[in-house]
Design an enzyme around this catalytic site. Structure first.
Site, PDB file in Angstrom:
ATOM      1  N   CYS A 295      31.044  35.915  43.638  1.00 10.29           N
ATOM      2  CA  CYS A 295      30.761  35.598  42.173  1.00 10.29           C
ATOM      3  C   CYS A 295      30.391  33.984  42.140  1.00 10.29           C
ATOM      4  CB  CYS A 295      31.701  35.853  41.406  1.00 10.29           C
ATOM      5  SG  CYS A 295      33.363  35.309  41.802  1.00 10.29           S
TER       6      CYS A 295
ATOM      7  N   GLN B 225      36.046  36.582  52.279  1.00 14.29           N
ATOM      8  CA  GLN B 225      34.439  37.103  51.719  1.00 14.29           C
ATOM      9  C   GLN B 225      33.742  36.600  53.072  1.00 14.29           C
ATOM     10  OE1 GLN B 225      35.004  34.951  48.165  1.00 14.29           O
ATOM     11  NE2 GLN B 225      35.170  36.576  46.800  1.00 14.29           N
TER      12      GLN B 225
ATOM     13  N   GLY C  35      48.852  38.588  26.293  1.00 11.04           N
ATOM     14  CA  GLY C  35      48.011  37.552  26.477  1.00 11.04           C
ATOM     15  C   GLY C  35      47.541  37.694  27.843  1.00 11.04           C
ATOM     16  N   GLU C  36      46.457  37.543  28.206  1.00  8.92           N
ATOM     17  CA  GLU C  36      45.922  37.269  29.487  1.00  8.92           C
ATOM     18  C   GLU C  36      46.513  36.891  30.786  1.00  8.92           C
ATOM     19  OE1 GLU C  36      41.392  36.495  31.699  1.00  8.92           O
ATOM     20  OE2 GLU C  36      41.936  36.089  29.413  1.00  8.92           O
TER      21      GLU C  36
ATOM     22  N   ARG D 263      29.032  31.980  44.899  1.00  7.99           N
ATOM     23  CA  ARG D 263      27.921  31.559  45.762  1.00  7.99           C
ATOM     24  C   ARG D 263      27.082  32.698  46.511  1.00  7.99           C
ATOM     25  NH1 ARG D 263      29.389  27.608  49.105  1.00  7.99           N
ATOM     26  NH2 ARG D 263      31.552  27.327  47.880  1.00  7.99           N
TER      27      ARG D 263
ATOM     28  N   GLY E 298      54.386  40.625  25.018  1.00  8.19           N
ATOM     29  CA  GLY E 298      52.893  40.519  24.408  1.00  8.19           C
ATOM     30  C   GLY E 298      51.967  40.819  25.422  1.00  8.19           C
TER      31      GLY E 298
END
Lengths: 273, 427
Positions: B49, B119, B190-191, B51, B188
């Site tokens: 994502c 990668q 939240g991300e 390069r 909660g």
């Protein structure tokens, strides 16, 4: 006695190398030092054991007749206790802080040690050797427990105040430091118990002037009771973390007082010279 | 060496440009087929994502960077958004050094990124499946993985958390010895809170509990991560079950008050409690920090850890650079051994050495008048042995023809010609 002299010179050097190796891994990250640590530690322990045996044979008495002989014993005891803890917990990052104590004691011993050939008859006793060794191991382990307690409090402070330094980066986690301190404390407590039992059972037979009010005996018993109370507070009341560490440090303070003040000013039959 | 490289990354292009140039595995295969057909004897294409880069060994001399750029842009049909200016390019040792830097994580957006080495490894594996790796690129792969390994073991470029969520998890392992014996509660959805919980699961946290005002969300997360859903209204009871609490709620008032924490600490006989407050505004009353054995971290505190770790990683850059330089030089020393001329010369010297040694050892067995003849005959034998291999090796160019390169490497290995032909590093 060339062998005895050789050991006197070699041992401080070996402890200095050990401190250097553990220091290099703690303050830097030397892979070579890390690999060498354990072999050098074991080698030093073996050599120290041999040196004590040789000394005992050469002068025909266990090395417990003066403060400098006691110091080399103490250095050996610290190294043994540390090895035990390293083996049990698998963590090496505290070695530097502990072994520096062993280095200090061994250096002082090597610098000032004189060969004493003529000593009172009762100091030849092996049972007395066991008594003193157990007491030394006990005090040593308790000192280690205090060092770990101290490191725990430093790490606790760093984590709590979000100011991170070398302590945070290198030391193991809080739980493990607590476990190390606890294990050392138990080891010390058991050793001290053995020393007291040997002392109370055997000493009255040898020393005519033995008294149950001997300051050192009373002091040691007081310390023993303190640790027994601390350990059962942990077990029964579930005391944890910072509180236990502070108790450990305070108790060590009393041990220190007993070792210094009582030894120097209040000794009864426990003083030999 | 005919090695060329082009690429596009966060250094030269914004994300909207980079994502246009991202290639899926299938696209990578297609693109490599064309690259091989048109230009390359050996090649590799890595696309993440952040390069997209091409490395290749031109079959007939160096390949033009511009041709490669135009090809990739056309392949992705991205001419409207991407231009040649978005690319960087390099050749020879610069290309090798760049690949090594990428593998070391120092070219990544987050310096010291661990992902990139995998990668790159996968890209090489894909190239191998496509039969696009010859002796040179194979060696390059080994060397690249070796650089990755060295930077991770010899420097601390990858050490220390560089995200808020991971910093929290790292702190947890400074407080607790064995996370598998601990329990965590996420309040909660939240991300960052969820990400923190995922990291904890990655560290094999013992048990997890999730509480959310929208119960379905909590259920969805526990289905994925395992664990138990807790009623949002019964939060205070849930606090008693855990050692780590992550809060990430959007709420105008504090969700956890100091008196809650006091009560919890009493019940857990003062065992350490780690509170991670990722909510903005904060969810846990800051006075809770003062309670003994309670470790409370909010967003600011976690960010300061991340900043400090990034600084420490930056300080490691010179050490990584010197590894990259060493390994680049080592790679080119190896590559120099691939040339046919020097190899033939070394082969000749080696055989000639054996001949001379044996003649000298045995010359006294011959009559003086025959000795010149012995010299002549043995010379001829050596020359005849040399003739075949020499002819074959001179025909091809090892830089472009992998059969020739493979023969040279085999010859070097079989006859133990100098160290340049030695086996690549273990990786």
């Amino acid at each position: 006695m060339p062998l005895v002299i050789a050991f006197t010179v070699i041992l401080p050097i070996l402890y200095a190398v050990l401190v250097l190796l553990y220091g290099l891994t703690f303050f830097g990250s030397s892979a070579a030092a890390l690999r060498l640590q354990r072999p050098v530690l074991l080698f030093t322990l073996c050599l120290h054991a041999v040196s004590l045996a040789v000394r005992t044979a050469a002068f025909d008495h266990p090395p417990i007749t003066n403060v400098y002989e006691i110091m080399t014993l103490l250095a050996a005891a610290i190294a043994v206790a540390y090895t035990y803890i390293e083996w049990r917990t698998g963590t090496r990052s505290t070695g530097f802080f502990i072994l520096i104590l062993a280095l200090a004691f061994q250096t002082a011993s090597s610098l000032f040690l004189r060969d004493v050939v003529k000593i009172p008859e009762y100091l030849h006793s092996l049972v007395l050797g066991f008594h003193v060794s157990a007491a030394l191991l006990g005090y040593t382990a308790i000192s280690l427990s205090a060092v770990y307690g101290f490191l725990y409090l430093m790490l606790y402070h760093e984590i709590k105040s979000t100011k991170f330094g070398l302590i945070y980066n290198r030391l193991p986690n809080l739980e493990m430091l607590e476990a190390m301190s606890h294990k050392a404390e138990i080891f010390g407590f058991i050793s001290l118990t053995i020393a007291i039992i040997i002392g109370v059972v055997w000493l009255p037979r040898v020393f005519k002037e033995f008294s149950y009010l001997d300051p050192k005996l009373v002091g040691t018993l007081a310390i023993w009771v303190m640790y027994a109370a601390g350990l059962s507070a942990k077990r029964r009341l579930g005391w944890q973390g910072r509180k236990m560490m502070i108790i450990s440090l305070v108790a060590f303070g009393f041990v220190f007082l007993s070792m210094t003040v009582v030894n120097l000013y209040l000794s009864g039959f426990h003083s030999f010279h | 060496m005919n090695l060329v490289s082009i690429g596009i990354s966060h250094r030269t292009a914004e994300v909207d440009v980079r994502e246009r140039m991202w290639l899926s595995a299938d696209e990578t295969r297609q693109a490599m087929t064309t690259l091989k057909e048109r230009w390359f004897a050996e090649c590799m294409l890595v696309s993440t994502c952040n390069r997209t880069e091409v490395y290749g060994l031109g079959r007939e001399g160096p390949v033009s960077h511009d041709d490669l750029k135009s090809f990739l842009i056309a392949f992705k049909n991205a001419g409207s958004a991407v231009g040649p200016g978005h690319f960087y390019e390099s050749s020879g040792d610069a290309a090798v050094a760049h690949l090594f830097r990428v593998a070391s994580g120092t070219d990544s957006q987050v310096i010291g990124d661990i992902q990139i080495l995998n990668q790159v490894k996968e890209a090489f594996q894909l190239a191998r499946e496509m039969n696009a790796l010859g002796p040179v690129m194979n060696r390059l792969m080994q060397a690249t993985l070796h650089v990755g390994k060295r930077t991770r073991t010899e420097t601390s470029i990858c050490e220390g958390a560089v995200s808020v969520s991971y910093a929290a998890v790292e702190l947890a392992s400074k407080i607790f010895a064995d996370l598998s014996k601990k329990a965590a509660l996420l309040i909660g959805a939240g991300e960052t809170g969820e990400l923190t919980m995922r990291h904890l699961v990655g560290k094999e946290i013992g048990r997890i509990y999730v509480a959310n005002r929208t119960k379905e969300k909590a259920e969805a997360l526990t289905r994925e991560l395992g664990g138990t859903v807790v009623d949002y209204e019964k939060l205070n009871e849930a606090l008693n079950l855990v050692d780590i609490v992550i809060t990430s709620v959007s709420s105008p008032s504090y969700v956890v008050q100091p008196e809650h924490v006091h009560e919890v600490m009493r019940r857990r006989s003062n065992n350490p409690l780690f509170l991670i407050d990722i909510g903005v505004p904060r969810n846990i009353h800051p006075a809770s920090r003062k309670i003994e054995n309670v470790f409370l971290y909010d967003m600011d505190a976690l960010r300061s850890i991340v900043d400090r770790n990034l600084e420490r990683r930056m300080a490691e850059l010179p050490r990584v650079d010197s590894i990259v330089q060493e390994e680049t030089e080592e790679f080119f020393r190896w590559a120099a051994g691939l040339q046919a001329g020097p190899t033939i010369q070394e082969f000749r010297d080696s055989l000639e050495g054996i001949r001379r040694q044996e003649v000298e050892k045995n010359i006294n067995r011959f009559k003086p008048e025959d000795r010149d003849l012995v010299e002549l005959v043995t010379r001829r034998i050596v020359n005849k042995i040399l003739h075949g291999p020499t002819e074959v090796l001179k025909q091809g160019d090892a830089q472009t023809d992998r059969d020739t390169a493979a023969r040279i490497l085999a010859l070097r290995e079989l006859f133990r010609l100098s160290s340049n032909g030695s086996e690549p590093h273990e990786s």
